[in-house]
Every structure is written in structure tokens, then in C-alpha cells.
Design a protein around this motif. Structure first.
Motif, short mmCIF file in Angstrom:
data_model
loop_
_atom_site.label_atom_id
_atom_site.label_comp_id
_atom_site.label_asym_id
_atom_site.label_seq_id
_atom_site.Cartn_x
_atom_site.Cartn_y
_atom_site.Cartn_z
N TRP A 101 -1.51 -4.12 -6.36
CA TRP A 101 -1.16 -3.82 -5.28
C TRP A 101 -0.57 -2.61 -4.86
O TRP A 101 -0.96 -2.22 -3.93
N LEU A 102 0.38 -2.11 -5.72
CA LEU A 102 0.90 -0.42 -5.45
C LEU A 102 -0.35 0.44 -5.48
O LEU A 102 -0.42 1.17 -4.57
N ASN A 103 -1.40 0.26 -6.47
CA ASN A 103 -2.30 1.21 -6.47
C ASN A 103 -3.28 1.12 -5.13
O ASN A 103 -3.53 1.99 -4.60
N ALA A 104 -3.60 -0.31 -4.77
CA ALA A 104 -4.27 -0.42 -3.52
C ALA A 104 -3.47 0.19 -2.12
O ALA A 104 -4.31 0.66 -1.24
N GLN A 105 -2.49 -0.03 -2.06
CA GLN A 105 -1.54 0.38 -1.01
C GLN A 105 -1.09 1.97 -1.18
O GLN A 105 -0.66 2.55 -0.23
N ALA A 106 -1.46 2.46 -2.35
CA ALA A 106 -0.95 3.91 -2.89
C ALA A 106 0.79 3.95 -2.33
O ALA A 106 1.16 5.08 -1.64
N LEU A 107 1.20 3.08 -3.09
CA LEU A 107 2.98 3.02 -2.85
C LEU A 107 3.49 2.99 -4.03
O LEU A 107 2.97 2.46 -5.09
N HIS A 129 8.80 0.36 -2.79
CA HIS A 129 8.16 0.03 -1.52
C HIS A 129 7.43 -1.39 -1.68
O HIS A 129 6.88 -1.94 -1.03
N TYR A 130 7.70 -1.96 -3.16
CA TYR A 130 6.86 -3.17 -3.37
C TYR A 130 8.09 -4.28 -2.57
O TYR A 130 9.22 -4.42 -2.43
N GLU A 177 3.32 -11.31 2.00
CA GLU A 177 3.21 -11.17 3.61
C GLU A 177 4.41 -11.69 4.18
O GLU A 177 4.81 -11.01 5.10
#
Lengths: 98, 481
Positions: free
Chosen positions: B355-361, B365-366, B400
Motif C-alpha cells: 500500500w505504501l509503495n503504491a501511494q508513494a508514502l 502516513h499509513y 478507507e
């Protein structure tokens, strides 16, 4: 110590100074006298004596890490010989050699 | 190459993460409008005096402690004299004879699985220069002094590094450490971490080191690797041709993929260091060091040891978990919430990381706190929700609306697995009745049929039970009668 003309040229270059003709001879004599003075001090036996870098022994006071704006952007640029609205302007230099 | 070996040392400048500059009160922030973070001291106005920022000293000492260095008790600052437009005073305040840290070192891991100890020579404090801009005005150089006076430490390694891979690993480890201890953001693109390399080559059996060449301006870890490989090859080629290596400073040109000469030794600087008369002795006491030591977090190698030895995680998992302090802390917090280390690692390295990689976060920020995520993992561990449902359906919903209660969501969606009981027993019995032939075969030794029965029961139960539970119950039933 013999102060040569080459040494004067080197020191002048390091200090970004220029000496012409008789000025060079005059500065050479000045420096010779200064170095002579240091050489005189060097005759004293200082073995075991720690170098004195500051005349008082008070340790340094430290400052809290806090930001205070002391001068504005406009004030900072105001006294510069040349500037635009953002930057100080200096003659073009290329080689950043430090 | 085989006949030669390289001797490499790195000098790493780390910009200190402080609010104000090292000797003055103007902001040390990056990215401000040009010439807005300035003060009479950083502008180099006559009659102004420097006062040392205690946070810079603390950061330097913290780094020394993290790298196992000896901390110097009596520190002098020194003037390093040179002229350049972005150095307003005509000298840089640095340290010469009394660097704040000496000795120490760091262990690096190599791709073949071996490791190596790289020694630190010294760490000293100094101020950064301003920035010169050469490409905006055809007739002038423009000077921005926002950076002038920002605190730096320079970490100088011993010449213990043998090749590009080791140099990259060493730089990566140093960057990891300065980020862990929070003294530098380690951003090489923005220049808050900068690296110069001293490189020489010599014959394998030579007793004397070759002439060293300094390479500058490598603004990423991969460029450091490329520049070192290029430079080693260049020097060997010169030696093979019988030429001599000139002692030079070269700059890395990433677009050409080559190092280019900046200056020869003959034009080398004479910095004429002398003690800074405006700054008296900086005394660092044992009490001060002990106080700073309390701020030292668990370091990556300590966490790595904890994860592999105590928690028995695979080495590769431990490497990734400890890559970043906040990520490691998130994982540790999950374990503290009562999640087993292996399950916690699987979730961190799987769902969380992708998830972090996909959002580049980054992990900060999780959306879910470790405690919130642990509620979902707990449902799986307790057999209430299947792992697949939890990962692919429940987690995305909770991400979400992070305040929602995962149990309620799972209940509403009908994802709660039934526990083994009479209903499951009856279901299994009815399935076995349908296939008397296969039951017979199973009992006469065709145990591979177990999967078939489990599949049939799963289908009949419409996914209401944990496959693991069905498996157990079917086995029980088959051996019962």
C-alpha cells in the motif's frame, strides 16, 4: 627565513591582493620583520606548554535552537554592491573549487 | 582489474536537522525564497559574533555515540580560509585539530552475504556555504545565502573501502543511521547528504598506495557506485599505459557517465587553518554525553539482532523491516499488541508495504495505527476471518474509514467464519455420504483425497468456515468411523 618574491606572490594571491613594483619590495620587508619576530618567539623553549588559543579560559556559552529573524530580505540585499530582487549578484565565476 | 586493487575513503557531509543555523539564529530550513533565511552573522557582516547552537553539538555527539566514536572533550573551532562568492566571511568555520568525534566504525553487509567493518577516521562540525547559481544570468553569478551557516557534520572514513559495492553499502548504512537518530534527513538529491570519494589503485602486491584522486558531485548512492567504477577503470588504464596518475580533484558528470578534472594538485588550496578567535573552547562533559546517550534510539543493527535472534524472523525480513526506523517501530508496536512476529512481519512486508509503495508514502502516513491494524490481524489469528478475506476485502475497507470497527464490518459483510460445531459436523457427514466410494479409497490409503473432501465441504459451506478448521474436522471425521 628568507622571504622570496615567489612567496610574496603566493601570499598575495591567497589574500587576493596585488602589489606593484616598489609596493612588493615594501611588503616583502614588512613580512620579513614579522616572520623575524615569530622566529624570535620560536627560540623560547615551549616543551610541555599547551598552546594558548584564547586568553580567557571561560568555556563557550551555547544557544538554544530557536529561529529569530534579525534582518529582512530587503535589508540583507540593501548594502550589496549589486543585486536583483532575489539574489546577490557577483561577477561570473565558474570553478567552484573548495 | 585482477592485478590491481582499489583503496577508497569517503567523506560524507550531513546537514544537521536543526531549526536555526549553527552560529546564528536564522532559519536552517531548506527551500525558502532566496536570501530570506539570513542574519548579520551568516551574511558575514563585520563586528558580528558567532554563538554555537547547542542542538548542532548534540547532533554531532549523538552521531558519534551511534557510530561508536570517542567524543572529544575539548573542542576548538578553526577557520578554513578561501575566497568564494557564496562564502561571505572569506573563511568557513570548521574544526581542524580537534574533531568532535574520532574512531568508531560501522558494519556493512555485502551481496554475497559476508560483512565488513569500515572504520571512521573522524567527524567534525562545520558550517555550510551559500549557493552559487551560474546558469540564470549570462553575465553574473547569483548568490543565495539561505544555506550559508547551516550546521554540518563531515564524517570521514578510513580508506577501508575496496570497491563500488562496499562504498554504496557504507554510504547507505551511514544514511540509515543519521535518519534513525534524526540528525539529518539524508536527502542526497536536495544535497542534505553529500559524498566525496578519495580513490586510488595499486598493484595487488604493492606496498605503497597509489596517488589518490578526489571525486566530487555524486548526488545519489548509485552515482557514487558509477563514479567509483569509472574512476578505478580510468586509473588502471593509465597505469597499464605506463602513465602516471596526477593528484587531482575530479567532478562526476552523470550525463557523460565520467569523471572530469576540476583542478590539479599544483593549484590545490592552502586553507591556512587557525583557531577561530571568536569562539572559545567548547567543553563536552561526561554528564553531557550521558544525557545525549539517553536520546539514542535502538539502532538498525540492534533491531536486526532482536528480530532474527529473539523473534526468529528470516534475515531478509529483518533487513527490510529495519531499513527505516519508523517502519521498524510500527512492526515492533504490532508485536507489542500481541501479534506473533511472523504474522506481524508478513502483514508489514505484504499488505502495508505494498500500500505504501503504491501511494508513494512512508509509514508515518499509513492510515491505520499499529493497534487498529492489530485488530484485523487478530481476527485472522483467532480464526474468525480468513486471511484472504482480511487482506483483500476487510483491510481495504478499513483503510478507507480507519475509525470503523473491523469486527462490525466483517459481521455486516458476513465474513465472520463459523466455529466448528454440530452444523459443520453435519455438513461434513452429508458430503461424505455423497461419496462413499471415495471414502472407501481414502481409508484404504489414498490420503491424497483429503483435499477433495475439504474442497467439497468448503463449497457446500459457501466459505463460512476457515479452511484450516474444515481440514481438521474432515480428518477427524474420516478417522472416526
Amino acid at each position: 627565513m628568507k622571504i622570496t618574491e615567489e612567496l610574496i606572490d603566493k601570499l598575495a594571491n591567497l589574500a587576493r591582493l596585488e602589489f606593484q613594483g616598489s609596493e612588493k619590495a615594501a611588503i616583502r620587508e614588512d613580512i620579513e620583520r614579522m616572520v623575524g619576530f615569530i622566529e624570535k618567539l620560536n627560540e623560547v623553549n615551549t616543551e610541555g606548554v599547551l598552546p594558548l588559543t584564547h586568553i580567557h579560559a571561560e568555556p563557550i556559552p551555547l544557544r538554544e535552537d530557536r529561529v529569530v529573524e534579525e534582518v529582512s530580505h530587503e535589508q540583507a540585499l540593501k548594502n550589496a554592491p549589486d543585486h536583483d530582487s532575489d539574489y546577490f549578484r557577483v561577477p561570473r565565476v565558474l570553478d567552484k573549487d573548495n | 582489474m585482477l592485478d590491481y586493487r582499489a583503496v577508497i575513503g569517503l567523506e560524507i557531509h550531513a546537514q544537521l536537522l536543526t531549526k536555526s543555523k549553527i552560529f546564528s539564529k536564522d532559519s536552517a530550513a531548506y527551500g525558502g525564497e532566496p536570501n530570506h533565511y539570513i542574519s548579520p552573522v551568516s551574511l558575514g557582516h563585520p563586528g558580528t559574533l558567532p554563538v554555537v547552537n547547542q542542538a548542532c553539538v548534540e547532533h554531532a555527539v549523538l552521531t558519534g555515540l551511534a557510530l561508536g566514536c570517542e567524543i572529544t572533550r575539548e573542542n576548538l573551532f578553526a577557520r578554513k580560509n578561501y575566497f568564494y562568492a557564496d562564502l561571505p566571511k572569506g573563511y568557513q568555520v570548521s574544526q581542524d585539530k580537534t574533531p568532535v568525534c574520532t574512531g568508531g566504525g560501522i558494519r556493512i553487509r555485502k551481496s554475497d552475504g559476508s560483512d565488513k567493518w569500515v572504520r571512521i577516521h573522524r567527524i567534525h562540525m562545520e558550517e555550510d556555504s551559500g549557493k552559487s547559481i551560474h546558469d540564470q544570468d549570462p553575465f553574473h553569478t547569483l548568490v543565495d545565502l539561505n544555506r550559508a551557516g547551516v550546521g554540518l557534520i563531515e564524517i570521514v572514513s578510513e580508506a577501508d573501502i575496496a570497491d563500488a559495492e562496499e562504498a554504496m553499502a557504507y554510504l547507505g548504512e551511514i544514511r540509515k543511521i543519521v535518519r534513525y537518530i534524526g540528525i539529518c534527513d539524508g536527502n542526497m538529491e536536495e544535497g542534505s547528504l553529500r559524498c566525496d570519494a578519495n580513490i586510488s589503485v595499486m598493484k595487488q602486491d604493492a606496498k605503497v598506495w597509489g596517488t589518490k584522486v578526489e571525486v566530487k558531485n555524486m548526488n545519489s548512492i548509485s552515482n557514487v557506485g558509477r563514479a567509483i567504477n569509472y574512476e578505478i577503470a580510468r586509473q588502471i588504464e593509465l597505469l597499464e599505459k605506463g602513465e602516471v596518475i596526477r593528484q587531482q580533484t575530479r567532478t562526476w558528470d552523470a550525463s557523460k557517465g565520467a569523471t572530469v578534472s576540476m583542478r590539479d594538485k599544483e593549484s590545490a588550496h592552502d586553507y591556512r587553518y587557525f583557531p577561530e578567535p571568536d569562539l572559545p573552547l567548547l567543553v563536552i562533559t561526561d554528564t553531557y554525553i550521558d544525557r545525549v546517550r539517553l536520546k539514542l534510539p535502538k539502532l538498525p543493527h540492534e533491531l536486526y539482532a532482536e528480530y532474527t535472534r529473539e523473534m526468529k524472523l528470516p534475515e531478509q525480513d529483518a533487513v527490510i523491516l529495519t531499513e527505516n526506523r519508523q517502519f521498524a517501530e510500527y512492526f515492533s508496536a504490532l508485536v507489542s499488541e500481541g501479534i506473533g512476529p511472523k504474522a506481524a512481519a508478513n502483514w508489514c512486508l505484504g499488505s502495508v508495504r505494498s500500500w505504501l509503495n503504491a501511494q508513494a508514502l512512508s509509514i508515518e502516513h499509513y492510515p491505520l495505527s499499529p493497534s487498529a491494524l492489530s485488530k484485523i490481524i487478530m481476527l485472522v489469528e483467532e480464526g474468525k476471518v480468513s486471511n484472504t478475506i482480511a487482506r483483500d476485502k476487510l483491510l481495504p475497507l478499513v483503510l478507507e474509514s480507519p475509525n470503523a470497527n473491523p469486527i462490525e464490518i466483517a459481521q455486516q459483510a458476513g465474513w465472520i467464519l463459523e466455529v466448528a460445531g454440530d452444523a459443520l459436523g453435519e455438513l461434513i457427514a452429508s458430503v461424505l455420504e455423497k461419496f462413499p466410494q471415495k471414502v472407501e479409497e481414502f481409508r484404504s490409503g489414498k490420503t491424497g483425497l483429503l483435499g477433495f473432501f475439504v474442497g467439497q465441504v468448503m463449497q457446500a459451506s459457501a466459505g463460512k468456515y476457515d479452511p484450516k478448521v474444515i481440514n481438521q474436522e474432515v480428518q477427524k471425521k474420516l478417522s472416526d468411523s
